[in-house]
Design a protein around this motif. Sequence first.
Motif, PDB file in Angstrom:
ATOM      1  N   LYS A 263       0.849  -1.194   0.000  1.00 36.56           N
ATOM      2  CA  LYS A 263       0.000   0.000   0.000  1.00 36.56           C
ATOM      3  C   LYS A 263       0.885   1.244   0.000  1.00 36.56           C
ATOM      4  O   LYS A 263       1.057   1.896   1.045  1.00 36.56           O
ATOM      5  N   PRO A 264       1.473   1.599  -1.128  1.00 34.95           N
ATOM      6  CA  PRO A 264       2.352   2.772  -1.173  1.00 34.95           C
ATOM      7  C   PRO A 264       1.616   4.041  -0.752  1.00 34.95           C
ATOM      8  O   PRO A 264       0.434   4.221  -1.060  1.00 34.95           O
ATOM      9  N   GLY A 265       2.326   4.901  -0.027  1.00 41.03           N
ATOM     10  CA  GLY A 265       1.731   6.162   0.388  1.00 41.03           C
ATOM     11  C   GLY A 265       1.418   6.204   1.868  1.00 41.03           C
ATOM     12  O   GLY A 265       1.733   5.273   2.621  1.00 41.03           O
ATOM     13  N   PRO A 266       0.788   7.283   2.318  1.00 37.92           N
ATOM     14  CA  PRO A 266       0.537   7.493   3.748  1.00 37.92           C
ATOM     15  C   PRO A 266      -0.243   6.372   4.431  1.00 37.92           C
ATOM     16  O   PRO A 266       0.051   6.017   5.575  1.00 37.92           O
ATOM     17  N   THR A 267      -1.232   5.802   3.749  1.00 37.68           N
ATOM     18  CA  THR A 267      -2.042   4.751   4.366  1.00 37.68           C
ATOM     19  C   THR A 267      -1.194   3.543   4.744  1.00 37.68           C
ATOM     20  O   THR A 267      -1.293   3.019   5.854  1.00 37.68           O
ATOM     21  N   GLY A 268      -0.343   3.107   3.829  1.00 35.35           N
ATOM     22  CA  GLY A 268       0.513   1.960   4.104  1.00 35.35           C
ATOM     23  C   GLY A 268       1.548   2.250   5.171  1.00 35.35           C
ATOM     24  O   GLY A 268       1.838   1.400   6.017  1.00 35.35           O
ATOM     25  N   ILE A 269       2.121   3.453   5.127  1.00 30.60           N
ATOM     26  CA  ILE A 269       3.111   3.834   6.145  1.00 30.60           C
ATOM     27  C   ILE A 269       2.479   3.797   7.529  1.00 30.60           C
ATOM     28  O   ILE A 269       3.021   3.201   8.468  1.00 30.60           O
ATOM     29  N   ARG A 270       1.338   4.437   7.646  1.00 31.66           N
ATOM     30  CA  ARG A 270       0.682   4.501   8.950  1.00 31.66           C
ATOM     31  C   ARG A 270       0.297   3.106   9.454  1.00 31.66           C
ATOM     32  O   ARG A 270       0.506   2.772  10.624  1.00 31.66           O
ATOM     33  N   GLU A 271      -0.241   2.276   8.572  1.00 30.15           N
ATOM     34  CA  GLU A 271      -0.651   0.934   8.989  1.00 30.15           C
ATOM     35  C   GLU A 271       0.549   0.093   9.420  1.00 30.15           C
ATOM     36  O   GLU A 271       0.497  -0.597  10.441  1.00 30.15           O
ATOM     37  N   ALA A 272       1.636   0.156   8.658  1.00 25.28           N
ATOM     38  CA  ALA A 272       2.821  -0.640   8.986  1.00 25.28           C
ATOM     39  C   ALA A 272       3.417  -0.224  10.323  1.00 25.28           C
ATOM     40  O   ALA A 272       3.754  -1.068  11.156  1.00 25.28           O
ATOM     41  N   TRP A 273       3.561   1.082  10.526  1.00 26.04           N
ATOM     42  CA  TRP A 273       4.170   1.566  11.766  1.00 26.04           C
ATOM     43  C   TRP A 273       3.255   1.338  12.973  1.00 26.04           C
ATOM     44  O   TRP A 273       3.711   0.884  14.027  1.00 26.04           O
ATOM     45  N   GLU A 274       1.986   1.645  12.831  1.00 26.20           N
ATOM     46  CA  GLU A 274       1.081   1.488  13.975  1.00 26.20           C
ATOM     47  C   GLU A 274       0.917   0.027  14.355  1.00 26.20           C
ATOM     48  O   GLU A 274       0.867  -0.311  15.546  1.00 26.20           O
ATOM     49  N   THR A 275       0.848  -0.863  13.369  1.00 23.63           N
ATOM     50  CA  THR A 275       0.715  -2.282  13.664  1.00 23.63           C
ATOM     51  C   THR A 275       1.995  -2.818  14.306  1.00 23.63           C
ATOM     52  O   THR A 275       1.944  -3.624  15.245  1.00 23.63           O
TER      53      THR A 275
END
Length: 272
Positions: free
Chosen positions: A107-119
Amino acid sequence: MSTDKTIVVITGGNTGIGYETVKALMDSPAPYTVLMGSRKLENASDAIAKLSSEISNSSSEVVPIQIDITDDDSISNAYKEIESKFGKVDALINNAGASFDAIMKEKPGPTGIREAWETSYSVNVSSTQVMTTTFIPLLLKSSSPRLLFITSGLSSLTTMSGGFNSKLGAGAPQAGWPKPPEASVIAYRSSKTALNMMMLDWARVLKQDGVKVFAISPGFLATGLGGVGAATLRKFGAGEPSEGGDLIRKVVQGERDADAGKVVNKDGVQPW
């Protein structure tokens, strides 16, 4: 169900390094009751059946227990079950954890970044803290309590400050933007660095209680972490998961007590 055996609770004990840790304890002459935590009880039961086929004679026993560290009710129910049946915990091994950096490629972009880091932080840090906090009362009932956090060699700030260059290939990219995808697993590494700080604080909090607290860095091993696959990791020089299991066994058995409050690896102490 009371027992005179040393009682060990390990999260994520049905696969990978967790499984090899249980196996190493089972293969030891010292008697243990190992409570194999797994998100699904049937997965723990299957792993125990496999263990029984690999180790025929053992002075220890393995008991399956449902623990999903991301579920507070699951942790609470596991605590109540262990308290009622055993009354104490001698060693708590916080092994459950995972890498979610692949989400950023999916999921390139902010959505993927946020999901990866928060998870990553939810599983590897927050959930581990909840699990530990819940089980401390049982740990304090042990005459020789040990608290272990399974970290990573990739968590070292000292190593990173010297220029990160993993065996999977993550040197400095070329100048310009955007940067190409890389194998630096930054969310995973950062969460494990946070885990090291958590370990240090627990060592402080439990110092007067006589609890020996460790972070264990098993090394670069061929596990299923990150979904790359054990076979691929072996091509890059990864060792066998049993090496990690044996290291954790040594810590549980007191062979590394001089290194309490530090990040322990097979060669000694990992730099911060």
